[in-house]
Design a protein around this motif. Structure first.
Motif, PDB file in Angstrom:
ATOM      1  N   ALA A 232       0.836  -1.200   0.000  1.00 13.58           N
ATOM      2  CA  ALA A 232       0.000   0.000   0.000  1.00 13.58           C
ATOM      3  C   ALA A 232       0.874   1.254   0.000  1.00 13.58           C
ATOM      4  N   LEU A 233       1.988   1.186   0.732  1.00 13.37           N
ATOM      5  CA  LEU A 233       2.911   2.327   0.733  1.00 13.37           C
ATOM      6  C   LEU A 233       3.446   2.576  -0.676  1.00 13.37           C
ATOM      7  N   GLY A 234       3.806   1.515  -1.381  1.00 15.57           N
ATOM      8  CA  GLY A 234       4.266   1.675  -2.768  1.00 15.57           C
ATOM      9  C   GLY A 234       3.207   2.307  -3.647  1.00 15.57           C
ATOM     10  N   GLY A 235       1.962   1.860  -3.465  1.00 14.95           N
ATOM     11  CA  GLY A 235       0.865   2.443  -4.248  1.00 14.95           C
ATOM     12  C   GLY A 235       0.690   3.927  -3.963  1.00 14.95           C
ATOM     13  N   VAL A 236       0.847   4.308  -2.711  1.00 15.48           N
ATOM     14  CA  VAL A 236       0.679   5.725  -2.355  1.00 15.48           C
ATOM     15  C   VAL A 236       1.899   6.556  -2.807  1.00 15.48           C
ATOM     16  N   VAL A 237       3.083   5.951  -2.843  1.00 16.84           N
ATOM     17  CA  VAL A 237       4.223   6.670  -3.456  1.00 16.84           C
ATOM     18  C   VAL A 237       3.854   7.021  -4.906  1.00 16.84           C
ATOM     19  N   ALA A 238       3.232   6.061  -5.620  1.00 17.59           N
ATOM     20  CA  ALA A 238       2.828   6.337  -7.019  1.00 17.59           C
ATOM     21  C   ALA A 238       1.785   7.457  -7.065  1.00 17.59           C
ATOM     22  N   THR A 239       0.884   7.472  -6.100  1.00 17.51           N
ATOM     23  CA  THR A 239      -0.114   8.559  -6.051  1.00 17.51           C
ATOM     24  C   THR A 239       0.584   9.922  -5.919  1.00 17.51           C
ATOM     25  N   TYR A 240       1.542  10.021  -5.021  1.00 21.58           N
ATOM     26  CA  TYR A 240       2.266  11.299  -4.875  1.00 21.58           C
ATOM     27  C   TYR A 240       3.177  11.589  -6.071  1.00 21.58           C
ATOM     28  N   LEU A 241       3.647  10.525  -6.724  1.00 24.21           N
ATOM     29  CA  LEU A 241       4.507  10.724  -7.896  1.00 24.21           C
ATOM     30  C   LEU A 241       3.731  11.387  -9.044  1.00 24.21           C
ATOM     31  N   CYS A 242       2.407  11.329  -8.971  1.00 19.59           N
ATOM     32  CA  CYS A 242       1.588  12.035  -9.978  1.00 19.59           C
ATOM     33  C   CYS A 242       1.763  13.550  -9.868  1.00 19.59           C
ATOM     34  N   VAL A 243       2.155  14.038  -8.673  1.00 12.78           N
ATOM     35  CA  VAL A 243       2.183  15.492  -8.458  1.00 12.78           C
ATOM     36  C   VAL A 243       3.538  16.009  -7.962  1.00 12.78           C
ATOM     37  N   ALA A 244       4.483  15.118  -7.711  1.00 11.02           N
ATOM     38  CA  ALA A 244       5.756  15.550  -7.102  1.00 11.02           C
ATOM     39  C   ALA A 244       6.917  14.765  -7.687  1.00 11.02           C
ATOM     40  N   ASP A 245       8.141  15.245  -7.423  1.00 11.46           N
ATOM     41  CA  ASP A 245       9.308  14.517  -7.924  1.00 11.46           C
ATOM     42  C   ASP A 245       9.530  13.252  -7.072  1.00 11.46           C
ATOM     43  N   PRO A 246      10.382  12.330  -7.551  1.00 16.92           N
ATOM     44  CA  PRO A 246      10.515  11.040  -6.855  1.00 16.92           C
ATOM     45  C   PRO A 246      10.888  11.142  -5.376  1.00 16.92           C
ATOM     46  N   LEU A 247      11.830  12.012  -5.034  1.00 13.61           N
ATOM     47  CA  LEU A 247      12.256  12.120  -3.626  1.00 13.61           C
ATOM     48  C   LEU A 247      11.115  12.613  -2.746  1.00 13.61           C
ATOM     49  N   VAL A 248      10.430  13.663  -3.180  1.00 15.00           N
ATOM     50  CA  VAL A 248       9.329  14.229  -2.391  1.00 15.00           C
ATOM     51  C   VAL A 248       8.167  13.233  -2.307  1.00 15.00           C
ATOM     52  N   ALA A 249       7.886  12.543  -3.405  1.00 16.94           N
ATOM     53  CA  ALA A 249       6.806  11.549  -3.395  1.00 16.94           C
ATOM     54  C   ALA A 249       7.107  10.436  -2.390  1.00 16.94           C
ATOM     55  N   ALA A 250       8.348   9.963  -2.386  1.00 12.33           N
ATOM     56  CA  ALA A 250       8.719   8.876  -1.460  1.00 12.33           C
ATOM     57  C   ALA A 250       8.660   9.353  -0.013  1.00 12.33           C
ATOM     58  N   LEU A 251       9.107  10.577   0.227  1.00 14.59           N
ATOM     59  CA  LEU A 251       9.063  11.122   1.596  1.00 14.59           C
ATOM     60  C   LEU A 251       7.622  11.330   2.057  1.00 14.59           C
ATOM     61  N   ALA A 252       6.803  11.940   1.212  1.00 20.80           N
ATOM     62  CA  ALA A 252       5.425  12.258   1.611  1.00 20.80           C
ATOM     63  C   ALA A 252       4.661  10.975   1.959  1.00 20.80           C
ATOM     64  N   ALA A 253       4.778   9.959   1.108  1.00 18.64           N
ATOM     65  CA  ALA A 253       4.048   8.711   1.355  1.00 18.64           C
ATOM     66  C   ALA A 253       4.567   8.016   2.618  1.00 18.64           C
ATOM     67  N   SER A 254       5.891   7.971   2.772  1.00 16.93           N
ATOM     68  CA  SER A 254       6.463   7.283   3.940  1.00 16.93           C
ATOM     69  C   SER A 254       6.051   7.977   5.233  1.00 16.93           C
ATOM     70  N   LEU A 255       6.066   9.302   5.236  1.00 16.69           N
ATOM     71  CA  LEU A 255       5.657  10.050   6.441  1.00 16.69           C
ATOM     72  C   LEU A 255       4.160   9.881   6.713  1.00 16.69           C
ATOM     73  N   LEU A 256       3.349   9.934   5.662  1.00 18.80           N
ATOM     74  CA  LEU A 256       1.905   9.735   5.852  1.00 18.80           C
ATOM     75  C   LEU A 256       1.651   8.384   6.519  1.00 18.80           C
TER      76      LEU A 256
END
Ligand code: ADP
Ligand code: TZP
Ligand code: MG
Length: 298
Positions: A232-256
């Protein structure tokens, strides 16, 4: 268990461009409801879709190569997970990842159980030259994938690694830190814009783009008592990757996930109610909660 900060790390300041970018990603997903499609395992597919929805995005699951390639045109990013292998995956995943790479469409890989079995190894090996923007995995999977892919592999820098595991990690996150950094640099070397990131999950998550490495404490051990928290975390990284760069997407999902895991543990009585509480907590954790999280920079 409360994880203490290592003396060799600093805390990312309360006001910083990185936190603003994380906040913007969380808000943007809530405002714009981006769609991230998935080609994922059939054990946890429902949790992946529900987590993406609870984070504010939408989901579409598909396994037919033509369909996945067509949907990529209207999908902000794609999530690929090799957890449960079916006979057709061998050809499908090669065709899909090649097409995504040619289209410069960003995707997230969860190399579940990397190192387990010749077929999974062949499939992951086939992605080496067309790699994702983000690899999200546990420590054992990162150690295995990095040694498989990276021509610069530095050898036994990861002392204490336990080698291929099942779907659970047998290594701790710090053991995989150098491998994660090397893997991130490898992803960036293959990306048209030079971007890429690796997220290693565990008691304290590690997220790196190869140059900057962040550690994210928190969450709850109960997250390992439901199947699919990592997927599920991987899926949500992809959700954030729709709107952010890879580093920010990975951080946002992991923190959430860390914040939601804490809330869900406080509101539940065991794995069953934890899963339900976890989806509620993903929904109720806002951009401030995520962006004000503890972030240590190595
Ligand atoms: N011991 C732990 N304490 C707190 N959070 C954890 C712990 N182990 C895993 N998590 C969290 O659970 C989620 C899934 O991570 P993990 O279990 O490592 O993935 P996987 O299911 O792919 O092995 C991540 O958000 C991670 O931060
Ligand atoms: C149990 C299982 N078997 C194959 S995939 C899978 C789910 C793995 O989920 P996660 O990596 O999130 O623990
Ligand atoms: Mg996993």
């Amino acid at each position: 268990m409360v994880m203490n900060q290592s003396p060799s790390t600093t805390t990312v300041p309360a006001s910083s461009p990185l936190r603003e970018a994380i906040r913007a990603a969380v808000e943007s997903v809530r405002a714009d409801t981006p769609m991230a499609q998935s080609f994922t395992n059939f054990v946890t597919i429902n949790l992946v879709a529900n987590a993406q929805l609870a984070a504010g995005g939408t989901a579409a699951m598909s396994f037919l190569p033509d369909d996945v390639i067509d949907i990529a045109a209207i999908s902000g990013a794609t999530y690929i997970n090799v957890g449960t292998l079916l006979p057709f995956y061998k050809d499908a995943l090669g065709e899909i990842t090649k097409a995504l790479h040619e289209k410069r469409h960003r995707w997230v890989l969860d190399p579940v159980a990397a190192g387990l079995g010749a077929t999974r190894t062949r499939i992951l090996d086939g992605m080496r030259d067309v790699p994702p923007a983000v690899v999200r995995a546990n420590a054992s999977e990162i150690l295995t994938l990095e040694s498989m892919w990276n021509p610069e592999h530095a050898g036994p820098a990861d002392d204490g690694a336990h080698g291929p595991a099942g779907v659970e990690s047998t290594d701790d996150v710090d053991t995989a830190a150098r491998a994660a950094e090397r893997l991130a640099l490898y992803l960036r070397s293959k990306d048209a814009e030079g971007l890429g990131a690796v997220a290693v999950s565990g008691e304290t998550d590690l997220v790196t783009d190869g140059k900057r490495t962040y550690r994210l404490p928190g969450g709850d051990p109960m997250m390992t008592k439901i199947t699919g928290a990592g997927c599920a975390l991987g899926g949500v990284v992809a959700t954030y990757l729709c709107v952010a760069d890879p580093l920010v997407a990975a951080l946002a999902a992991s923190l959430l996930f860390k914040r939601a895991g804490e809330r869900a543990a406080a509101a539940s009585a065991g794995p069953g109610s934890f899963q339900t509480a976890f989806l509620d907590a993903l929904w109720n954790t806002d951009a401030d909660d995520v962006a004000s999280s503890t972030i240590w920079e190595a």
